[in-house]
Design a protein around this motif. Sequence first.
Motif, mmCIF file in Angstrom:
data_model
loop_
_atom_site.group_PDB
_atom_site.id
_atom_site.type_symbol
_atom_site.label_atom_id
_atom_site.label_comp_id
_atom_site.label_asym_id
_atom_site.label_seq_id
_atom_site.Cartn_x
_atom_site.Cartn_y
_atom_site.Cartn_z
ATOM 1 N N SER A 61 43.689 36.105 43.501
ATOM 2 C CA SER A 61 43.694 37.552 43.306
ATOM 3 C C SER A 61 42.610 38.180 44.155
ATOM 4 C CB SER A 61 43.449 37.884 41.833
ATOM 5 O OG SER A 61 44.468 37.354 41.008
ATOM 6 N N VAL A 62 42.987 39.201 44.923
ATOM 7 C CA VAL A 62 42.023 39.947 45.725
ATOM 8 C C VAL A 62 42.381 41.424 45.672
ATOM 9 C CG1 VAL A 62 41.542 38.038 47.304
ATOM 10 C CG2 VAL A 62 43.336 39.688 47.859
ATOM 11 N N GLN A 63 41.453 42.232 46.104
ATOM 12 C CA GLN A 63 41.711 43.672 46.186
ATOM 13 C C GLN A 63 42.446 43.992 47.482
ATOM 14 O OE1 GLN A 63 37.858 45.576 45.600
ATOM 15 N NE2 GLN A 63 38.399 45.950 43.460
ATOM 16 N N ALA A 64 43.105 45.134 47.475
ATOM 17 C CA ALA A 64 43.794 45.590 48.678
ATOM 18 C C ALA A 64 42.823 45.642 49.854
ATOM 19 C CB ALA A 64 44.402 46.961 48.446
ATOM 20 N N GLY A 65 43.317 45.187 50.989
ATOM 21 C CA GLY A 65 42.486 45.117 52.184
ATOM 22 C C GLY A 65 41.836 43.769 52.389
ATOM 23 N N GLY A 66 41.895 42.933 51.376
ATOM 24 C CA GLY A 66 41.292 41.611 51.455
ATOM 25 C C GLY A 66 42.177 40.600 52.153
ATOM 26 N N SER A 67 41.720 39.360 52.148
ATOM 27 C CA SER A 67 42.421 38.279 52.835
ATOM 28 C C SER A 67 42.551 37.061 51.931
ATOM 29 C CB SER A 67 41.657 37.866 54.093
ATOM 30 O OG SER A 67 41.567 38.925 55.013
ATOM 31 N N LEU A 68 43.603 36.297 52.177
ATOM 32 C CA LEU A 68 43.826 35.005 51.537
ATOM 33 C C LEU A 68 44.441 34.073 52.557
ATOM 34 C CD1 LEU A 68 45.338 35.955 48.047
ATOM 35 C CD2 LEU A 68 43.130 34.840 48.432
ATOM 36 N N SER A 90 44.528 42.136 55.537
ATOM 37 C CA SER A 90 44.902 43.514 55.205
ATOM 38 C C SER A 90 45.951 43.543 54.101
ATOM 39 C CB SER A 90 45.426 44.238 56.459
ATOM 40 O OG SER A 90 44.453 44.243 57.477
ATOM 41 N N LEU A 91 45.696 42.793 53.064
ATOM 42 C CA LEU A 91 46.680 42.651 51.997
ATOM 43 C C LEU A 91 46.903 43.958 51.260
ATOM 44 C CD1 LEU A 91 45.595 39.123 50.830
ATOM 45 C CD2 LEU A 91 47.924 39.761 51.484
ATOM 46 N N LYS A 92 48.148 44.144 50.826
ATOM 47 C CA LYS A 92 48.554 45.352 50.111
ATOM 48 C C LYS A 92 49.089 44.974 48.734
ATOM 49 C CE LYS A 92 50.195 47.300 54.505
ATOM 50 N NZ LYS A 92 51.372 47.868 55.221
ATOM 51 N N PRO A 93 49.068 45.892 47.799
ATOM 52 C CA PRO A 93 49.625 45.578 46.468
ATOM 53 C C PRO A 93 51.071 45.089 46.536
ATOM 54 C CG PRO A 93 48.333 47.567 46.348
ATOM 55 C CD PRO A 93 48.402 47.196 47.807
ATOM 56 N N GLU A 94 51.837 45.592 47.508
ATOM 57 C CA GLU A 94 53.233 45.157 47.621
ATOM 58 C C GLU A 94 53.362 43.732 48.146
ATOM 59 O OE1 GLU A 94 51.860 47.965 48.839
ATOM 60 O OE2 GLU A 94 52.730 48.504 50.796
ATOM 61 N N ASP A 95 52.267 43.100 48.535
ATOM 62 C CA ASP A 95 52.307 41.689 48.912
ATOM 63 C C ASP A 95 52.226 40.771 47.697
ATOM 64 O OD1 ASP A 95 50.205 42.530 51.696
ATOM 65 O OD2 ASP A 95 52.359 42.109 51.751
ATOM 66 N N THR A 96 52.028 41.356 46.536
ATOM 67 C CA THR A 96 51.933 40.563 45.307
ATOM 68 C C THR A 96 53.224 39.804 45.033
ATOM 69 O OG1 THR A 96 50.296 42.022 44.288
ATOM 70 C CG2 THR A 96 51.668 40.719 42.796
ATOM 71 N N VAL A 117 50.048 35.036 44.314
ATOM 72 C CA VAL A 117 49.180 35.951 45.055
ATOM 73 C C VAL A 117 49.243 37.302 44.363
ATOM 74 C CG1 VAL A 117 48.866 37.197 47.225
ATOM 75 C CG2 VAL A 117 49.432 34.752 47.250
ATOM 76 N N THR A 118 48.088 37.821 43.971
ATOM 77 C CA THR A 118 48.028 39.105 43.283
ATOM 78 C C THR A 118 47.050 40.018 44.001
ATOM 79 O OG1 THR A 118 48.492 38.036 41.161
ATOM 80 C CG2 THR A 118 47.590 40.273 41.098
ATOM 81 N N ILE A 119 47.549 41.176 44.413
ATOM 82 C CA ILE A 119 46.727 42.132 45.148
ATOM 83 C C ILE A 119 46.582 43.385 44.282
ATOM 84 C CG2 ILE A 119 46.373 43.348 47.322
ATOM 85 C CD1 ILE A 119 46.670 40.261 47.511
ATOM 86 N N SER A 120 45.350 43.746 43.981
ATOM 87 C CA SER A 120 45.091 44.923 43.165
ATOM 88 C C SER A 120 44.689 46.096 44.052
ATOM 89 C CB SER A 120 43.997 44.627 42.146
ATOM 90 O OG SER A 120 42.817 44.204 42.798
#
Length: 123
Positions: free
Chosen positions: A11-18, A85-91, A119-122
Amino acid sequence: QVQLVESGGGSVQAGGSLRLSCAASGYTDSSNCMGWFRQAPGKEREGVASIYIGSDKTYYADSVKGRFTISQDYHKNTVYLQMNSLKPEDTGMYYCTFGTYCSGLTFYGLRRWGQGTQVTISS
């Protein structure tokens, strides 16, 4: 018999990387393909990226181009998905997959799937 084991979700915040990893065991050759699919709750599984084993030929879904990178370590039989550059819709649940061959994000022949990694993007 090819078996796939994924790791690296979280789990990461939007804009983060995994970075996801998928280790393949069993026989593979350079004509085979590996890739990543994902499935969000209530939605169908969709292709994200693919790569030919033993080459640098890759393919991406339009929704992840420029943000995700698929790569491989041929000697370790491991495929990676760097997600920036992860987005909530990548969850979603991300699944590694293997195919005898592929064209874009369509896989053919013998198919194998990993167990999936969340993968969870907040926002």
